[in-house]
Design a protein around this motif. Structure first.
Motif, PDB file in Angstrom:
ATOM      1  N   LEU A 110       0.833  -1.204   0.000  1.00 22.93           N
ATOM      2  CA  LEU A 110       0.000   0.000   0.000  1.00 22.93           C
ATOM      3  C   LEU A 110       0.866   1.252   0.000  1.00 22.93           C
ATOM      4  N   ILE A 111       1.941   1.200   0.761  1.00 23.51           N
ATOM      5  CA  ILE A 111       2.866   2.343   0.766  1.00 23.51           C
ATOM      6  C   ILE A 111       3.416   2.551  -0.636  1.00 23.51           C
ATOM      7  N   LEU A 112       3.756   1.441  -1.264  1.00 24.77           N
ATOM      8  CA  LEU A 112       4.267   1.500  -2.637  1.00 24.77           C
ATOM      9  C   LEU A 112       3.237   2.145  -3.559  1.00 24.77           C
ATOM     10  N   ALA A 113       1.991   1.724  -3.429  1.00 21.54           N
ATOM     11  CA  ALA A 113       0.949   2.236  -4.317  1.00 21.54           C
ATOM     12  C   ALA A 113       0.730   3.730  -4.128  1.00 21.54           C
ATOM     13  N   VAL A 147       5.275  -8.637  -5.677  1.00 14.68           N
ATOM     14  CA  VAL A 147       6.570  -8.939  -5.057  1.00 14.68           C
ATOM     15  C   VAL A 147       6.608  -8.376  -3.646  1.00 14.68           C
ATOM     16  N   ALA A 148       6.173  -7.136  -3.500  1.00 16.87           N
ATOM     17  CA  ALA A 148       6.145  -6.532  -2.166  1.00 16.87           C
ATOM     18  C   ALA A 148       5.251  -7.331  -1.229  1.00 16.87           C
ATOM     19  N   SER A 149       4.127  -7.818  -1.777  1.00 17.38           N
ATOM     20  CA  SER A 149       3.217  -8.603  -0.942  1.00 17.38           C
ATOM     21  C   SER A 149       3.834  -9.940  -0.559  1.00 17.38           C
ATOM     22  N   ALA A 150       4.487 -10.590  -1.522  1.00 25.23           N
ATOM     23  CA  ALA A 150       5.078 -11.899  -1.248  1.00 25.23           C
ATOM     24  C   ALA A 150       6.165 -11.780  -0.194  1.00 25.23           C
ATOM     25  N   LEU A 151       6.925 -10.690  -0.260  1.00 24.66           N
ATOM     26  CA  LEU A 151       7.997 -10.512   0.719  1.00 24.66           C
ATOM     27  C   LEU A 151       7.445 -10.295   2.125  1.00 24.66           C
ATOM     28  N   ALA A 152       6.169  -9.921   2.212  1.00 20.10           N
ATOM     29  CA  ALA A 152       5.562  -9.722   3.526  1.00 20.10           C
ATOM     30  C   ALA A 152       5.213 -11.046   4.191  1.00 20.10           C
ATOM     31  N   ASN A 153       5.396 -12.153   3.451  1.00 20.36           N
ATOM     32  CA  ASN A 153       5.273 -13.474   4.056  1.00 20.36           C
ATOM     33  C   ASN A 153       3.866 -13.775   4.581  1.00 20.36           C
ATOM     34  N   ASP A 154       2.865 -13.463   3.795  1.00 20.24           N
ATOM     35  CA  ASP A 154       1.499 -13.780   4.210  1.00 20.24           C
ATOM     36  C   ASP A 154       0.734 -14.313   3.001  1.00 20.24           C
ATOM     37  N   PRO A 155       0.608 -15.637   2.873  1.00 19.63           N
ATOM     38  CA  PRO A 155      -0.007 -16.189   1.658  1.00 19.63           C
ATOM     39  C   PRO A 155      -1.533 -16.192   1.662  1.00 19.63           C
ATOM     40  N   SER A 156      -2.179 -15.860   2.783  1.00 18.58           N
ATOM     41  CA  SER A 156      -3.628 -16.070   2.794  1.00 18.58           C
ATOM     42  C   SER A 156      -4.337 -15.052   1.913  1.00 18.58           C
TER      43      SER A 156
ATOM     44  N   VAL B 240      -4.135   1.881   9.293  1.00 16.12           N
ATOM     45  CA  VAL B 240      -3.272   2.985   8.886  1.00 16.12           C
ATOM     46  C   VAL B 240      -1.830   2.692   9.258  1.00 16.12           C
ATOM     47  N   MET B 241      -1.640   2.236  10.476  1.00  8.94           N
ATOM     48  CA  MET B 241      -0.280   1.978  10.930  1.00  8.94           C
ATOM     49  C   MET B 241      -0.268   0.770  11.846  1.00  8.94           C
ATOM     50  N   PRO B 242      -0.152  -0.432  11.281  1.00  9.19           N
ATOM     51  CA  PRO B 242      -0.132  -1.614  12.135  1.00  9.19           C
ATOM     52  C   PRO B 242       1.115  -1.637  13.007  1.00  9.19           C
ATOM     53  N   LYS B 243       1.047  -2.461  14.025  1.00  8.99           N
ATOM     54  CA  LYS B 243       2.175  -2.611  14.951  1.00  8.99           C
ATOM     55  C   LYS B 243       3.461  -2.866  14.193  1.00  8.99           C
ATOM     56  N   GLY B 244       4.484  -2.154  14.534  1.00  9.76           N
ATOM     57  CA  GLY B 244       5.788  -2.429  13.949  1.00  9.76           C
ATOM     58  C   GLY B 244       6.080  -1.685  12.667  1.00  9.76           C
ATOM     59  N   GLU B 245       5.095  -0.977  12.102  1.00  9.88           N
ATOM     60  CA  GLU B 245       5.355  -0.202  10.891  1.00  9.88           C
ATOM     61  C   GLU B 245       5.572   1.252  11.268  1.00  9.88           C
ATOM     62  N   ILE B 246       6.318   1.952  10.408  1.00 13.11           N
ATOM     63  CA  ILE B 246       6.552   3.351  10.749  1.00 13.11           C
ATOM     64  C   ILE B 246       5.937   4.304   9.742  1.00 13.11           C
ATOM     65  N   VAL B 247       5.678   3.822   8.513  1.00 11.23           N
ATOM     66  CA  VAL B 247       5.084   4.715   7.524  1.00 11.23           C
ATOM     67  C   VAL B 247       3.575   4.474   7.484  1.00 11.23           C
ATOM     68  N   PRO B 248       2.776   5.496   7.715  1.00 17.16           N
ATOM     69  CA  PRO B 248       1.329   5.292   7.666  1.00 17.16           C
ATOM     70  C   PRO B 248       0.821   5.227   6.238  1.00 17.16           C
ATOM     71  N   VAL B 249      -0.288   4.517   6.064  1.00 14.76           N
ATOM     72  CA  VAL B 249      -0.899   4.372   4.753  1.00 14.76           C
ATOM     73  C   VAL B 249      -2.206   5.165   4.759  1.00 14.76           C
ATOM     74  N   PRO B 250      -2.545   5.815   3.667  1.00 17.28           N
ATOM     75  CA  PRO B 250      -3.785   6.588   3.673  1.00 17.28           C
ATOM     76  C   PRO B 250      -5.007   5.688   3.620  1.00 17.28           C
TER      77      PRO B 250
END
Lengths: 329, 286
Positions: A110-113, A147-156, B240-250
């Motif tokens: 999402l940050i990427l997007a 790719v960003a999603s896969a690296l997050a290690n959550d396949p569900s 917006v900002m789950p545990k352990g993340e530092i950049v918030p998402v809109p």
């Protein structure tokens, strides 16, 4: 009158166009304002009359909003217009993502997007790199997001989540970025007037959606796909397309097109826009919401921007690429 | 001046990212003394509810901030005191209990990431009965505690098992309250006429359902019967900002304020807290 308009410079012509549109809107709004004082004898009729009026006022509000946005975009130049559309895309994507469930693992994608893909896409538009801008999202981002999603290690629900995000980017960012891109198309003998092209597209698409909406309310035909949209039927759709395309063809004098060409591109834009609107309705139904916004009611606090621009998001890329291909500009 | 500018900047960012929409159902935004109590899913809750309040109320409403999270760097401390005008609370007293059996009297065991971040202190150590009932659940990790909420499992085991476990803890906890009553800063703030924002769950939830409310809310409600208790539901912030993340998402968030509740005369602590929790949860679907 016509002679007078032709004698003006392109800038003055655009200004005159905005003046006319603002004038018309002002007259309609004033009429609606005075109509709202009118009371019907029968309370039942009065209620439905008021509801109808409120609905129309909402539509009018949308129109005002759109016209003002375009006016600002035109008045402040192409770069500002691009930034403006980038902001609209940002808010539309924010609304889309809010109502599509994401998981913890989607955070990086999402940050990427939001903070990488969206700015780059609009930067590509602003710098008129048309070759890259048409393939950036469908090719590069199409790979980068999963790719960003896969690296997050959550396949569900991996495919589902990524498809949603891809879709959101495709509709809100890619589609929307084609509107300011129209400003940068250079037709021979049409310099300085490309704002008309944006106006033409928005005007025609909005007209088709509006006419289709009004007709389907009046005619009460059986909906064609009731599970997706309770108002969509082929008759009102056809009427909407025909009316809007004819209006578009009549406005061919503000475009670089001839009458027949304007009619053809209007039909293309209207079909794309109204079908896109239907597709977004299906998405909304899937999420169990009547509107992306539902002002003051929805717990998400979305204010329905996506409802207003979804037809445009679908129409713009098709309009852009078809005229670019046909006129070879 | 600088604090005001920072406040506006922060407000602008929060609005751009989340919309920070306030929805007033059940009570209007009014400048009376209030205790807003809300669900707690993220550290950003504090910022969200602060941004959602109208300008006039923001200046007289003080959010509660955990000292070990919000005051561990100079910048954060400056923002919480100068911009949010927050009330600091220590959560060392109870924060340690679920983690390690012997609760230290000293300040937090230097846990910067704080596995269970609490913003609102619980009164558990003050209430031996509750401690007994709570002990079995407290041994497990926080997640389990949250899941145990609905079936209300504590009653069956306590009579037999907990006493030996609890025995060493009770004396340790007993001398603590006089040293530092965790509610003292809140009481001071209410005495001086300010409204406050508290998160009675104490710790951030992991599931959608809020956890059981800690009893601090009840203590404040009985101590200040004239202060209006307004439930609030903060929606979506954890995305917006789950545990352990530092950049918030809109992502759009909203804060829903509901109809005020009050502690009835002679109402027991647990029924009142459950009622308060239900009032918060009910706002999720309006």
């Amino acid at each position: 009158m016509n002679q007078f308009l032709r004698s003006l410079s392109p800038t003055q012509q655009v200004a005159a166009l905005f003046l006319i549109v603002f004038g018309l809107l002002f007259i309609v709004s004033t009429a609606v304002f005075f109509l709202s004082f009118k009371e019907r004898r029968n309370p039942v009729h009065d209620e439905s009359w008021q509801a109808e009026l409120a609905h129309f006022r909402a539509l009018l509000g949308t129109t005002w909003f759109m016209v003002i946005v375009f006016w600002i975009g035109w008045a402040l130049g192409e770069t500002v217009a691009t930034v403006l559309f980038a902001l609209i895309a940002f808010f539309a994507l924010r609304e889309f993502i809010t109502l599509s469930p994401t998981r913890r693992g989607d955070h990086r994608s999402l940050i990427l997007a939001f903070f990488v893909v969206l700015p780059i896409q609009f930067w590509l538009v602003a710098t008129a790199r048309f070759d890259l801008f048409t393939v950036f999202i469908p090719v590069y981002v199409f790979l980068a997001i999963p790719v960003a999603s896969a690296l997050a290690n959550d396949p569900s629900h991996f495919l589902e989540r990524n498809a949603k995000l891809q879709w959101g980017i495709m509709v809100c960012v890619y589609g929307m970025s084609h509107v300011p891109a129209l400003l940068l198309l250079t037709f021979p003998g049409y310099e300085g007037k490309s704002a008309f092209l944006v106006f033409f597209l928005v005007f025609v698409v909005q007209t088709s959606v509006l006419v289709q909406h009004l007709i389907s309310r009046r005619m009460q035909r059986a909906p064609f796909a009731p599970n997706v949209s309770r108002s969509f039927n082929w008759t009102s759709w056809g009427v909407g397309i025909v009316v809007a395309s004819l209006v578009g063809a009549l406005f061919s004098f503000i475009t670089p097109f001839k009458f027949g060409q304007a009619l053809a591109v209007s039909i293309i834009a209207c079909v794309a826009g109204s079908m896109g609107h239907l597709v977004m309705k299906a998405l909304k139904r899937d999420r169990g919401i009547p509107n992306w916004g539902q002002k003051g009611v929805g717990v998400t606090g979305a204010n329905g921007l996506l409802d207003r621009v979804d037809a445009l998001c679908f129409a713009a890329p098709i309009f852009f690429h078809s005229i670019r291909w046909y006129f070879n500009v | 001046m600088l604090a005001k500018l920072t406040g506006w900047l922060l407000l602008g960012i929060v609005r751009l990212l989340t919309g920070a929409q306030a929805r007033w159902y059940g009570c209007p935004p009014k400048a009376e003394q209030r205790i807003y109590f809300a669900n707690h899913q993220s550290h950003a809750d504090l910022v969200m509810i602060w941004a959602a309040l109208p300008e006039e109320l923001r200046s007289i409403t003080r959010p509660i901030a955990a000292r070990d999270y919000w005051a561990n760097t100079p910048v954060k401390r400056w923002i919480t005191t100068e911009v949010f005008n927050a009330v600091y609370v220590e959560r060392a007293a109870t924060g340690a209990a679920p983690v390690a059996p012997p609760p230290p009297v000293a300040p937090p065991p230097a846990a910067p990431i704080a596995p269970d971040e609490r913003i609102e202190p619980s009164m558990e150590p003050l209430l031996p009965i509750e401690t007994v009932a709570h002990a079995p659940a407290a041994e497990g990790p926080q997640e389990i505690q949250g899941q145990l909420d609905l079936p209300a499992p504590p009653p069956p085991p306590p009579p037999v098992a907990p006493p030996p476990v609890i025995e060493p803890e009770a004396p340790a906890a007993a001398p603590e309250p006089p040293a530092a009553d965790p509610l003292a800063p809140l009481i001071d703030a209410l005495r001086s006429g300010d409204s406050i924002i508290i998160f009675p769950e104490g710790t951030r939830g992991h599931t959608g359902e809020p956890q059981k409310f800690k009893s601090g809310l009840y203590a404040l409600a009985t101590m200040f019967p004239d202060v209006v208790l307004v439930p609030a539901w903060i929606d979506n912030v954890q995305r917006v900002m789950p545990k352990g993340e530092i950049v918030p998402v809109p992502i759009l968030c909203s804060v829903t304020f509901g109809a005020p509740i009050r502690a009835e005369d002679g109402e027991e602590r647990r029924p009142f807290l459950d009622r308060a929790r239900a009032a918060v949860i009910a706002l999720r679907d309006v």
